[in-house]
Design a protein around this motif. Structure first.
Motif, PDB file in Angstrom:
ATOM      1  N   TRP A  81      91.489  37.104 -37.038  1.00 18.57           N
ATOM      2  CA  TRP A  81      92.568  37.904 -36.445  1.00 18.57           C
ATOM      3  C   TRP A  81      92.099  39.351 -36.432  1.00 18.57           C
ATOM      4  CZ3 TRP A  81      98.377  37.746 -38.289  1.00 18.57           C
ATOM      5  CH2 TRP A  81      99.176  38.397 -37.339  1.00 18.57           C
ATOM      6  N   GLU A 103      92.577  43.023 -34.986  1.00 14.01           N
ATOM      7  CA  GLU A 103      93.603  43.860 -34.379  1.00 14.01           C
ATOM      8  C   GLU A 103      92.994  45.190 -33.912  1.00 14.01           C
ATOM      9  OE1 GLU A 103      97.592  42.497 -36.644  1.00 14.01           O
ATOM     10  OE2 GLU A 103      96.114  43.433 -37.952  1.00 14.01           O
ATOM     11  N   GLU A 104      93.794  45.980 -33.233  1.00 13.76           N
ATOM     12  CA  GLU A 104      93.274  47.203 -32.614  1.00 13.76           C
ATOM     13  C   GLU A 104      92.685  48.176 -33.637  1.00 13.76           C
ATOM     14  OE1 GLU A 104      92.741  48.012 -29.448  1.00 13.76           O
ATOM     15  OE2 GLU A 104      93.342  45.938 -29.023  1.00 13.76           O
ATOM     16  N   ASP A 105      93.284  48.258 -34.832  1.00 15.09           N
ATOM     17  CA  ASP A 105      92.731  49.189 -35.827  1.00 15.09           C
ATOM     18  C   ASP A 105      91.381  48.709 -36.341  1.00 15.09           C
ATOM     19  OD1 ASP A 105      94.014  47.043 -37.077  1.00 15.09           O
ATOM     20  OD2 ASP A 105      94.571  48.203 -38.835  1.00 15.09           O
ATOM     21  N   ASP A 106      91.168  47.387 -36.377  1.00 15.73           N
ATOM     22  CA  ASP A 106      89.849  46.859 -36.736  1.00 15.73           C
ATOM     23  C   ASP A 106      88.816  47.291 -35.694  1.00 15.73           C
ATOM     24  OD1 ASP A 106      90.860  45.302 -38.950  1.00 15.73           O
ATOM     25  OD2 ASP A 106      91.575  43.829 -37.489  1.00 15.73           O
ATOM     26  N   SER A 108      88.455  47.238 -43.051  1.00 16.09           N
ATOM     27  CA  SER A 108      89.712  47.266 -42.308  1.00 16.09           C
ATOM     28  C   SER A 108      90.497  45.983 -42.530  1.00 16.09           C
ATOM     29  CB  SER A 108      89.431  47.469 -40.816  1.00 16.09           C
ATOM     30  OG  SER A 108      90.621  47.510 -40.066  1.00 16.09           O
ATOM     31  N   GLN A 109      89.787  44.860 -42.510  1.00 18.12           N
ATOM     32  CA  GLN A 109      90.444  43.569 -42.722  1.00 18.12           C
ATOM     33  C   GLN A 109      90.993  43.433 -44.147  1.00 18.12           C
ATOM     34  OE1 GLN A 109      89.648  39.977 -40.726  1.00 18.12           O
ATOM     35  NE2 GLN A 109      90.692  41.445 -39.408  1.00 18.12           N
ATOM     36  N   LYS A 155      94.504  44.026 -45.039  1.00 22.10           N
ATOM     37  CA  LYS A 155      95.490  43.072 -44.527  1.00 22.10           C
ATOM     38  C   LYS A 155      95.512  41.765 -45.309  1.00 22.10           C
ATOM     39  CE  LYS A 155      94.203  45.062 -40.134  1.00 22.10           C
ATOM     40  NZ  LYS A 155      93.989  44.908 -38.709  1.00 22.10           N
ATOM     41  N   LYS A 158      96.856  34.038 -37.740  1.00 20.37           N
ATOM     42  CA  LYS A 158      97.249  34.398 -36.375  1.00 20.37           C
ATOM     43  C   LYS A 158      98.094  33.309 -35.716  1.00 20.37           C
ATOM     44  CE  LYS A 158      95.344  36.677 -32.298  1.00 20.37           C
ATOM     45  NZ  LYS A 158      94.120  37.018 -31.537  1.00 20.37           N
TER      46      LYS A 158
END
Length: 390
Positions: free
Chosen positions: A17, A19-22, A255-256, A259, A368
């Protein structure tokens, strides 16, 4: 017979999964001065160690490389035996072979599907150097019993926690407990760096060996140099490998990692939905969770009670595929793989694992997914099971 699939589109058994910030984090590194191993790798390692509660974390190019590094750091070599489970991916045993050691397979507990400490004890001898317990599907192994055996026989414990990021054993995070613990950052795992692996440890000696091993056995540490020709000088002190993670990968992993709790919470939510639905079906056995263990649920595996079905596991597997459900099987017992058969391992040495393999199917599970996806899987399983119900 209803031949229309439950779903119009295919649902894989696992997926990342991103996302845009990743994506933005990776773009930022691509615009920086460092692409290979640089400051972002160090930052990711520190964040990872803090999350699991370990003093040190060392990143590798993949989980297999990380296991290889752990076997090297543990001093495993020619003539050493290492006990592990057959119910795992081949890397859990291959890493021993890379060091010239011999994997020894202990059978599994028939409830948890994890390595059985009683079977481990039966296999320990003067050649045994280490134990590699695998937290199969994310369910923690009975570590108290494993550690008691390790202490009694002076063995190293290297946890294969490729499935278990975010899991806890008696309120302690997996990754903070044993001599060394390996985590995988493959896309189907809890978080991803594209490819990657991590070893966590509380032992400074292991930490330093791991760091040097992943970089050709080279050091620039003034305190370790045999000679010192100047500020440019480095030494290759043993045969290591190029197993380093890049900053591009590390920033994605970092980044992941922010989460991980959300991802694990979603996995556990979907597990509850599966268990409630499948507990009603006598033809299926749902996963068992041992007391004191909180699985992070990398995989959801159902066990078919084939004596109550007219169809085979293969027929049910294909039936689910026809419903556009991306099923899989985890795993073929390692000692049954052709290479291991060629080097002398025999069928029948781990009867519980061999029987389990014949009866299991892995269902889709990843954060996801939506609740609708989960309900589609449930509906598909019920539909196929009903077709083969006695």
């Amino acid at each position: 017979m209803d031949t229309k699939p439950i779903r119009d589109n295919y649902l894989p058994y696992g997926s990342q999964w991103i996302e845009e910030d990743d994506i933005q984090a990776v773009v930022d590194v691509l615009k920086s001065n460092y692409l290979t191993t640089g400051p972002t790798v160090k930052k990711f390692e520190e964040e990872f160690a803090e999350y699991v509660g370990a003093q040190y974390a060392v990143s590798f190019s993949n989980g297999t490389a990380a296991l290889h590094g752990a076997c090297f750091a543990a001093g495993i070599g020619q003539g050493d035996e290492v006990i592990t489970t057959p119910m795992t991916f081949a890397a859990s045993a291959n890493c021993v072979l890379y060091q010239g050691g011999e994997p020894v397979f202990a059978d599994i507990d028939d409830k948890t599907y994890n390595i059985d400490p009683k079977k481990v004890e039966e296999l320990i001898n003067e050649k045994t150097k280490a134990i590699i317990p695998v937290h199969f599907t994310g369910q923690p192994v009975a570590l108290d019993e494993i550690h008691a055996l390790a202490k009694e026989h002076n063995l190293v414990v290297i946890e294969d926690a490729a499935h278990a990021l975010g899991a806890t054993y008696k309120e302690n995070k997996i990754g903070s407990i044993s001599d060394m613990t390996m985590f995988s950052l493959h896309p189907v795992k809890h978080i991803t760096s594209g490819e990657g692996g991590i070893i966590t440890t509380n032992d400074k000696n292991y930490y330093e060996k791991l760091v040097q091993f992943r970089s050709h056995g080279i050091t620039r540490d003034n305190d370790k140099l045999i000679e010192n020709h100047g500020p440019w000088y480095y030494e290759m002190q043993f045969l290591g490998f190029n197993y380093r993670l890049t900053d591009i990968q590390a920033v994605l992993g970092s980044s992941q990692l922010q989460k991980i709790d959300r991802f694990v919470e979603l996995r556990r939510k979907y597990i509850d939905m599966y268990n409630i639905a499948f507990n009603e079906i006598s033809q299926i056995t749902v996963p068992y969770q041992a007391e004191g263990c909180n699985s992070s649920w990398h995989l959801y595996i159902i066990r078919l009670n084939l004596e109550q079905l007219t169809g085979t596991r293969k027929e049910i597997f294909k039936g689910l595929q026809l419903q556009n459900i991306g099923v899989n099987v985890h795993y073929i017992p390692v000692h049954q793989l052709p290479y291991y058969q060629q080097i002398g391992y025999k069928r029948g040495i781990c009867p519980n694992a061999e029987k389990l393999y014949e009866e299991i199917i892995t269902l889709p599970l990843f954060p996801k997914m939506t609740e609708d996806d989960v309900n589609d899987v449930i509906a598909a399983v019920k539909k196929v099971i009903n077709q083969y119900r006695k």
